[in-house]
Write an enzyme that holds these catalytic residues in place. Sequence first.
Site, short mmCIF file in Angstrom:
data_model
loop_
_atom_site.label_atom_id
_atom_site.label_comp_id
_atom_site.label_asym_id
_atom_site.label_seq_id
_atom_site.Cartn_x
_atom_site.Cartn_y
_atom_site.Cartn_z
CB SER A 1 -5.58 1.68 -2.15
OG SER A 1 -5.43 0.54 -2.71
CG ASP B 1 -21.53 7.31 -12.14
OD1 ASP B 1 -20.79 6.83 -11.35
OD2 ASP B 1 -21.52 7.67 -13.58
CG ASP C 1 -19.96 11.44 -17.74
OD1 ASP C 1 -20.01 10.84 -16.62
OD2 ASP C 1 -21.25 11.70 -18.38
CB ILE C 2 -16.95 6.93 -16.07
CG1 ILE C 2 -15.36 7.41 -16.03
CG2 ILE C 2 -16.48 5.22 -16.54
CD1 ILE C 2 -14.61 7.50 -17.33
CG ASP D 1 -0.76 4.90 -1.09
OD1 ASP D 1 -1.60 4.42 -1.90
OD2 ASP D 1 -1.15 4.86 0.26
N GLY E 1 -23.16 11.84 -16.64
CA GLY E 1 -23.32 12.67 -15.51
C GLY E 1 -22.64 12.12 -14.29
CD GLU F 1 -2.63 1.32 0.07
OE1 GLU F 1 -2.65 2.29 -0.59
OE2 GLU F 1 -3.57 0.43 0.04
#
Length: 599
Positions: A518, A581, A560-561, A305, A579, A301
């Site tokens: 993450s 979601d 936009d996905i 990062d 839009g 992790e």
Amino acid sequence: MRITLISGFLAVISLTPVGGWGAPSKVCSHKVKETVVAPHGWVKHSVPPADHTITLRIGLPQPNFHILEKHLYEVSDPYHDRYGAHLSKEETEGLVAPNPESIHAVNKWLESHGIMESDLVRSPAKDWVTLTIPVNLAEKMLDTTYSVWKHKSGDQLVRTTSYSLPEHLHEHVELVQPTTMFGRFRRDKSTIVWADDSEIAPVQTFAAKILDSVSGVAVDPTCKSTITIKCLQQLYNTVGYIPKHKNNSIGITGYLEQFANKQDLQSFYAEQRPDALNSSFKFISVNGGLNSQNLSEAGAEAGLDVQFAFGLSHPIPGTFFSTAGRPPFKPDVGTPTNTNEPYTEWLDFMLSSTNVPLSISTSYGDDEQTVPESFARRACAGFAQLGARGVSLMFSSGDGGVGDNDPNPETQQCFTNDGRNVTRFIPSFPASVTVVGGTTGIPEVAVSRFFSGGGFSDYFPRPKYQDRVVQKYLKALPKGTYKGLFNPNGRAFPDVSAQSDRFRIFLSGRSILIGGTSASSPAFAGIVALLNDVRLSRGLPSLGFLNPLIYSKAAAGFNDITIGHNSGCGTTGFNATKGWDPVTGLGTPNFAKLRKLVV
């Protein structure tokens, strides 16, 4: 002894406690302050030793927080005259300071149990008081009984499901924790793909680029199977931008003994960001947090990062914060404390600091219902203080879809924490910051190898800046969809999203692929750091709390996905759509557009 009238109630207070801690010196009645039902999966296990110590945090009311909140929204609203006029550390502290009467009342209560000023640690604003005492004294002070509770995972905590305070103290104390908080504070899943090197696509390619139909940019074809710094630069339109402002900064939070290895970072830079070679990050320990550089102890992790957040934002100075604070209770080991609340340890440190990174990513969280609402609100009040000071906070949305992406009703954990144990979507905590969901592929769709966390808070109402887009989404849902499974009036999340699967990192000297939201949070934080550079280079202040901006002036700067969903709780969850979601939020960032919209 003397009799004193406090807030209309008679209390007998001893001027000189006798017998040290726990001396019985008061005769005022207790009244229940907070009661919870033990969360699903926790059972009472045993009795802790009487001398087991516990660190209590006493939150005093912040009577002027509503003024701070007003400042926060004004300085974060791009259409307000005060946009960017962030508050100073001292100004925010003044707005969260408790009334002197509350400080006095709590002091007298503590003194009545033999606890003196030298035993206390106070926050800079004096709105938190921290003390470490034996559990038998805590039981006496709170008129309760602590037990060792065991989770089905094996974790153990010393907690109680109800505590009381002298009646006259209720108006002077907002909460006392850890008492009823059963949150396990986990990192979001970083799903590792242990592929052979031959299975991992090379980072260089001479093949023709492919067009991402969502963003309209050209991307190397290898990005369909492996995400690198180069892929994110292409996808999110940052190619060629070099940050220049010397006062910019970015930070990563690390918890749960996740160590960021500098040797791995150099290997990553050598492969993906050679101009960053021999640069590194600043390490800051919070509450005794460590960052071992033993290569075998490198954290997946932490590595993910720092490698992607700092790789995307280079040469902006990066800081890695390692916060201790999650030792489980193990009677045979004699663990001294068991406060599983590193958020507050980190917040205490950051709020007392004068130099805070301007863009910060966190990939850890809890199920909202395991965090008492009083504690959730106080933690978010701390996040608000950082926002008012010009800091942008990003949190990953989680990888459980609408709660738990286990499709088997026999093993899923989507149950209410109110004693009824009925099925319900489980929102994540915190949801009051900028929450980042996950996408995958080219063109980008909602991630499907795990599911982007998303939904609606049960604690926090929907803020006004979300009203238009969220109401539009809800109106488009077929009538009765998931009725009773979520709170349609709650704060909706995520706000935005970014790639979150098959990121190529170095871990313990070896290249691997890793995925999860993450990954999306530090990636988005890197983009925010670049946007801060745009503003700072023009003599403008940092972005600060992002949400009012991204839901208004900057909304046009996102890809936009519209494909995918976030399964969980035995359902297919919500769908991505045109839009906003509750799967991918407003979408993924287009830096070339955003850099024009944020100035």
